[in-house]
Design a protein around this motif. Sequence first.
Motif, PDB file in Angstrom:
ATOM      1  N   ASP A  55       0.826  -1.196   0.000  1.00 38.95           N
ATOM      2  CA  ASP A  55       0.000   0.000   0.000  1.00 38.95           C
ATOM      3  C   ASP A  55       0.867   1.255   0.000  1.00 38.95           C
ATOM      4  O   ASP A  55       2.047   1.221   0.299  1.00 38.95           O
ATOM      5  N   ASN A  62       1.928   3.234  -2.546  1.00 38.24           N
ATOM      6  CA  ASN A  62       2.959   3.275  -3.573  1.00 38.24           C
ATOM      7  C   ASN A  62       2.370   3.921  -4.824  1.00 38.24           C
ATOM      8  O   ASN A  62       1.338   4.590  -4.755  1.00 38.24           O
ATOM      9  N   GLU A  63       3.020   3.715  -5.950  1.00 37.33           N
ATOM     10  CA  GLU A  63       2.558   4.277  -7.223  1.00 37.33           C
ATOM     11  C   GLU A  63       2.340   3.154  -8.228  1.00 37.33           C
ATOM     12  O   GLU A  63       2.586   3.329  -9.423  1.00 37.33           O
ATOM     13  N   ASN A 122      -2.807   3.182  -4.336  1.00 37.19           N
ATOM     14  CA  ASN A 122      -1.946   3.021  -5.493  1.00 37.19           C
ATOM     15  C   ASN A 122      -2.681   3.588  -6.706  1.00 37.19           C
ATOM     16  O   ASN A 122      -3.613   4.379  -6.557  1.00 37.19           O
ATOM     17  N   ASN A 181      -7.741   3.462  -5.160  1.00 42.94           N
ATOM     18  CA  ASN A 181      -7.131   3.118  -6.434  1.00 42.94           C
ATOM     19  C   ASN A 181      -8.053   3.630  -7.542  1.00 42.94           C
ATOM     20  O   ASN A 181      -8.954   4.434  -7.282  1.00 42.94           O
TER      21      ASN A 181
END
Length: 111
Positions: free
Chosen positions: A38, A40-41, A64, A88
Amino acid sequence: GMFRGGRITDINHNNNGLEGTLAPEISLLSELATLQADDNEIGGTIPNEYTDLAELKEVNLDNNQLTGTIPRLIGKLKKLEVWDTDDNLLTGTIPASFNNLREIRIIDLND
């Protein structure tokens, strides 16, 4: 290759600035119980192959850039307790097979 052993039980990459996509090859880690990445990109889709991870208990991929849909066969993950893909860019419907998950405690899909 790198994924031969199958003994890895936890992948934890929270807030590591990870980019790119989720590798389908993770599905070869037959003992994997926890997938955490979790904050992040990470983009791209959730590989359908992940529904083969019979030992998977916890999936934490919130915050993300994931796109696409939740794998339709998610109900195959009989041991799944936590599924968090909040924050997301996922679209589509919630798979009906979520109803097959007897151990599930947390489902977070909001955004």
